[in-house]
Design a protein around this motif. Structure first.
Motif, mmCIF file in Angstrom:
data_model
loop_
_atom_site.group_PDB
_atom_site.id
_atom_site.type_symbol
_atom_site.label_atom_id
_atom_site.label_comp_id
_atom_site.label_asym_id
_atom_site.label_seq_id
_atom_site.Cartn_x
_atom_site.Cartn_y
_atom_site.Cartn_z
ATOM 1 N N UNK A 65 0.837 -1.199 0.000
ATOM 2 C CA UNK A 65 0.000 0.000 0.000
ATOM 3 C C UNK A 65 0.870 1.246 0.000
ATOM 4 N N UNK A 66 0.558 2.168 -0.891
ATOM 5 C CA UNK A 66 1.269 3.451 -0.963
ATOM 6 C C UNK A 66 0.575 4.443 -0.036
ATOM 7 N N UNK A 67 1.357 5.115 0.803
ATOM 8 C CA UNK A 67 0.800 6.090 1.750
ATOM 9 C C UNK A 67 1.529 7.423 1.593
ATOM 10 N N UNK A 68 0.871 8.492 2.078
ATOM 11 C CA UNK A 68 1.493 9.811 1.986
ATOM 12 C C UNK A 68 1.438 10.585 3.293
ATOM 13 N N UNK A 69 0.999 9.920 4.357
ATOM 14 C CA UNK A 69 0.954 10.582 5.654
ATOM 15 C C UNK A 69 -0.360 11.238 5.986
ATOM 16 N N UNK A 70 -1.303 11.239 5.063
ATOM 17 C CA UNK A 70 -2.604 11.850 5.320
ATOM 18 C C UNK A 70 -3.633 10.837 5.805
#
Length: 234
Positions: A65-70
């Motif tokens: 899973x790709x995450x961006x901190x949001x």
């Protein structure tokens, strides 16, 4: 870009036996207040805000899973986290499984992978590398750390299981110190990473079953979880 990698131990936390004392797993039966205090301390020690940590609901699968901190809450049903966002700390929790930390410093892409027997067998590492490539990483630039895990001399399994894992993750099968069939997942994962063209591969040789400073599900259950953490410095 500078990539950071940290592996915790079981010392210095608030948890009571059998989770003593720096347990970071909130799914093992420990006091939630103690886990929260331990996570807060980890964030402070690493100089990061608590909300910048990305956690996952590990299920021994192959999903990345790709995450961006949001995101709010842990990533559901996943065993690898990938980000290209500086300052977002990816966390993998283990107590015998292999914590794999990956990073391409040129592209600024990192991943934290939960590579236990089942996940390694079904291909969680190729999934993580593919997600990293989609985010701009290239395998030959990727640096990998295979963290503390149960060693092949301690990881006894039935012969059929050993042969099955070997068929999917070549290089894993071994013999324990008792001469029985065993698995050395770090050896199999090292070979898989090398075959994928990963440029630099490091191994933390500590065995969780032998080292009392680490948690081990095989040595003691219930027990806590140590963490492998990686992030891109802002």
């Amino acid at each position: 870009m500078r990539i950071r990698r940290v592996v915790t131990t079981r010392a210095g936390g608030e948890s009571r036996p059998p989770f003593d004392s720096f347990n970071l797993g909130d799914h093992v039966g420990d006091d939630p207040a103690a886990v929260a205090a331990n996570r807060k301390r980890m964030a402070a020690e690493l100089g990061l805000r608590e909300e910048r940590f990305a956690w996952m609901e590990q299920v021994h699968g192959r999903r990345a899973t790709v995450v961006d901190g949001t995101e709010t809450g842990p990533a559901e049903a996943t065993d690898a986290l990938v980000t290209a966002r500086p300052g977002v700390a990816l966390v993998v929790l283990v107590a015998d499984c292999v914590p794999l930390l990956l990073g391409d410093p040129e592209a600024g892409v990192v991943a934290a992978v939960h590579a236990g027997r089942v996940g390694a067998r079904v291909g969680v590492v190729p999934s993580a590398l593919e997600a990293m490539r989609a985010a701009g990483a290239e395998p030959h630039r990727v640096e990998a750390l295979l963290g503390p895990a149960i060693c092949g001399q301690c990881y006894e399994v039935p012969r059929e299981m050993a042969d099955d894992v070997e068929a999917h993750l070549p290089g894993s099968v071994c013999h324990t110190r008792k001469g029985t069939p065993g698995l050395d997942l770090r050896a199999g994962l090292w070979r898989q990473l090398a075959d994928a063209g990963v440029g630099k591969i490091g191994v933390d040789p500590r065995c969780t079953a032998e080292d009392d400073t680490l948690f081990s599900h095989r040595r003691q259950r219930p027990t806590g979880r140590i963490a492998g953490v990686t992030w891109i410095e802002e």
